[in-house]
Design an enzyme around this catalytic site. Structure first.
Site, PDB file in Angstrom:
ATOM      1  N   SER A 236       0.831  -1.193   0.000  1.00  0.00           N
ATOM      2  CA  SER A 236       0.000   0.000   0.000  1.00  0.00           C
ATOM      3  C   SER A 236       0.871   1.250   0.000  1.00  0.00           C
ATOM      4  O   SER A 236       1.776   1.390   0.837  1.00  0.00           O
ATOM      5  CB  SER A 236      -0.887  -0.050   1.263  1.00  0.00           C
TER       6      SER A 236
ATOM      7  N   THR B  47     -14.889   7.461  -8.564  1.00  0.00           N
ATOM      8  CA  THR B  47     -16.074   8.036  -7.926  1.00  0.00           C
ATOM      9  C   THR B  47     -16.941   8.713  -8.984  1.00  0.00           C
ATOM     10  O   THR B  47     -16.438   9.144 -10.023  1.00  0.00           O
ATOM     11  CB  THR B  47     -15.679   9.069  -6.854  1.00  0.00           C
TER      12      THR B  47
ATOM     13  N   LYS C 147     -17.025  13.470  -7.913  1.00  0.00           N
ATOM     14  CA  LYS C 147     -16.117  14.614  -8.029  1.00  0.00           C
ATOM     15  C   LYS C 147     -16.150  15.143  -9.465  1.00  0.00           C
ATOM     16  O   LYS C 147     -16.997  15.968  -9.788  1.00  0.00           O
ATOM     17  CB  LYS C 147     -14.738  14.221  -7.521  1.00  0.00           C
TER      18      LYS C 147
ATOM     19  N   THR D 267     -26.551  -3.228   1.274  1.00  0.00           N
ATOM     20  CA  THR D 267     -26.954  -1.827   1.351  1.00  0.00           C
ATOM     21  C   THR D 267     -27.835  -1.480   0.147  1.00  0.00           C
ATOM     22  O   THR D 267     -27.655  -2.039  -0.949  1.00  0.00           O
ATOM     23  CB  THR D 267     -25.715  -0.896   1.449  1.00  0.00           C
ATOM     24  N   THR D 268     -28.775  -0.585   0.357  1.00  0.00           N
ATOM     25  CA  THR D 268     -29.700  -0.195  -0.704  1.00  0.00           C
ATOM     26  C   THR D 268     -28.957   0.476  -1.852  1.00  0.00           C
ATOM     27  O   THR D 268     -28.036   1.272  -1.619  1.00  0.00           O
ATOM     28  CB  THR D 268     -30.768   0.758  -0.116  1.00  0.00           C
TER      29      THR D 268
HETATM   30  N1  PLP Z   1     -10.380   7.886  -2.713  1.00  0.00           N
HETATM   31  C1  PLP Z   1      -9.753   9.049  -2.556  1.00  0.00           C
HETATM   32  C2  PLP Z   1      -8.319   9.159  -2.949  1.00  0.00           C
HETATM   33  C3  PLP Z   1     -10.432  10.170  -2.029  1.00  0.00           C
HETATM   34  O1  PLP Z   1      -9.788  11.328  -1.853  1.00  0.00           O
HETATM   35  C4  PLP Z   1     -11.796  10.029  -1.684  1.00  0.00           C
HETATM   36  C5  PLP Z   1     -12.576  11.164  -1.158  1.00  0.00           C
HETATM   37  O2  PLP Z   1     -12.220  12.297  -1.196  1.00  0.00           O
HETATM   38  C6  PLP Z   1     -12.408   8.774  -1.857  1.00  0.00           C
HETATM   39  C7  PLP Z   1     -11.667   7.727  -2.372  1.00  0.00           C
HETATM   40  C8  PLP Z   1     -13.836   8.574  -1.508  1.00  0.00           C
HETATM   41  O3  PLP Z   1     -14.651   8.975  -2.573  1.00  0.00           O
HETATM   42  P1  PLP Z   1     -16.152   9.452  -2.316  1.00  0.00           P
HETATM   43  O4  PLP Z   1     -16.093  10.886  -1.918  1.00  0.00           O
HETATM   44  O5  PLP Z   1     -16.860   9.187  -3.591  1.00  0.00           O
HETATM   45  O6  PLP Z   1     -16.672   8.600  -1.196  1.00  0.00           O
END
Ligand code: PLP
Length: 403
Positions: free
Chosen positions: A136, A244, A247, A276-277
């Site tokens: 990681s 995501t 954003k 989860t729904t």
């Molecule tokens: N991964 C990273 C690198 C993020 O910065 C974030 C949120 O800012 C997420 C995942 C989580 O995404 P979401 O806001 O869609 O839950």
């Protein structure tokens, strides 16, 4: 135990350290982004948002709003259940097909947020793959860290963006160890970009899977908005791409894109997917419209890049130091939580500029900062106002200027 006093003591400590979080009560107004109302006591005040992750303003794009209105009228409010039990709507299916196409994978799987997709996918992969070791990146997001921790698999942290350190750590494992390299393309707080090709080269040499979080890149980079991997012609080298819909795409939801077997595996075993729904159909329809728009329109990406460059040039002219990371996130380091909050309080109260202070634990102590995110919808006048305001505060508080 006096539970209430315990809670209050802990909160007081946060306040003393300058780490207590206060949310600005905003009213977003479709068609006016990045301008919004600050719903403070007394009369609401107009402000300009400079820290939103609605990077391209897709949260108010007409194509997105039209699609959401239409789906809301067609399908009603909620999804009606988990994906397994009555909750799979046609819009979810279309959205997963669109995401697979975006990343050039055979399949994709939706989650309720980017956080959930990381948490569920990483925890399921690492827990279920016998003897799996997760490599990681040291700067990985909390959702990845939590997912890996929940798996109880062995985790080895490699130095941030350092393929040589990754290689040393993989080489030390017994040959044939199942392994997963988890990293991000654009890091959310420093805004720097991963050496994806070099990391994939190392992973390939040791037979490791690769898991790339493109949360801060999808929609924004690549000819169709597929992220940094698409921009660099590397999408095919990743085992899993995670993203995501909240954003760059301006709505909400998260996903992974990968092979059919891998997506089916997560679909079948991940508690965070199964129990989860599902996201409402109108949300899926909005995200679908946003992705489709950004697949063919470069207008937003080009304007975004131009605004980022204009902001950086204006900060340089004013001597306000910022981190040059080659990406769209503009971190302005303050390095002290109390000062950082003072800067952002004054921006809000005196100048109508909203930038949330970024303090511990989002960033390490001593690296408190403003995280400025220009969008294509910020005007040149907005940029000039922001930089003038910052410069005035920099002088008042005797903050360090760039050379
Ligand atoms: N991964 C990273 C690198 C993020 O910065 C974030 C949120 O800012 C997420 C995942 C989580 O995404 P979401 O806001 O869609 O839950």
């Amino acid at each position: 135990m006096d539970y209430e006093s315990f809670f209050r003591r802990e909160l007081d400590e946060l306040r003393q350290n300058g780490d207590y979080r206060i949310f600005a009560n905003l009213q977003r107004q479709a068609g006016r982004f990045p301008h919004a109302l600050h719903m403070r006591a007394g009369a609401p005040a107009d402000l300009t948002i400079w820290c939103s992750n609605d990077y391209l303003g897709m949260g108010q794009h007409p194509a997105v709003l039209t699609a959401m209105h239409k789906a809301l009228d067609e399908c009603g409010a909620g999804a009606g259940g988990t994906r397994n039990i009555a909750g799979t709507n046609h819009y979810h299916v279309l959205l997963e097909q669109e995401l697979a196409d975006l990343h050039g994978t055979a399949a994709a799987l939706l989650f309720n947020s980017g956080y959930m997709s990381n948490w569920a996918a990483l925890s399921t992969l690492a827990a279920r793959l016998p003897g799996c070791v997760v490599l990681s990146d040291a700067s990985n997001h909390a959702s990845m860290i939590e997912g890996i921790r929940h798996s109880r698999a062995k985790k080895i942290v490699f130095a941030h963006n350092d393929p040589a350190d990754l290689e040393r750590k993989l080489a030390a494992l017994p040959p044939g160890t199942p392994s997963l390299v988890a990293f991000e393309s654009v890091y959310s707080m420093d805004g720097d970009v991963a050496p994806i090709a070099a990391i994939c080269d190392v992973a390939d040499r040791y037979g490791a899977m690769t898991y790339l979080d493109e949360v801060h890149a999808v929609g924004l980079y690549g000819p169709r908005g597929g992220g940094i991997a698409e921009r660099e012609g590397l999408a095919h080298r990743l085992t899993v791409t995670e993203g995501t819909l909240a954003k760059g795409f301006g709505v909400i939801g998260g996903y992974i894109a990968a092979s059919s077997a891998l997506c089916d595996f997560i679909r079948s075993f991940a508690s965070g997917f199964i129990f989860t729904t599902a996201i409402p159909p109108a949300i899926a329809a909005g995200a679908l419209a946003s992705i489709r728009h950004l697949k063919t329109s470069d207008t937003e990406r080009l304007a975004h890049r131009q605004r980022v460059a204009q902001l950086r040039a204006a900060l340089d002219d004013a001597g306000v130091p910022h981190h040059r990371n080659g990406g769209h996130i503009v971190p302005v380091l303050v390095g002290n939580p109390i000062l950082c909050k003072q800067v952002t309080d004054r921006l809000l109260e005196e100048f109508g500029v909203y930038v949330q202070p970024i303090n511990y634990p989002t960033v390490p102590r001593g690296t408190e900062r403003l995280r400025i995110t220009p969008s294509p919808l910020h005007s040149e006048a907005d940029i000039a106002h922001l930089v003038r305001s910052l410069s005035a505060i920099w002088s008042d508080l005797s903050l360090r200027r760039a050379a």
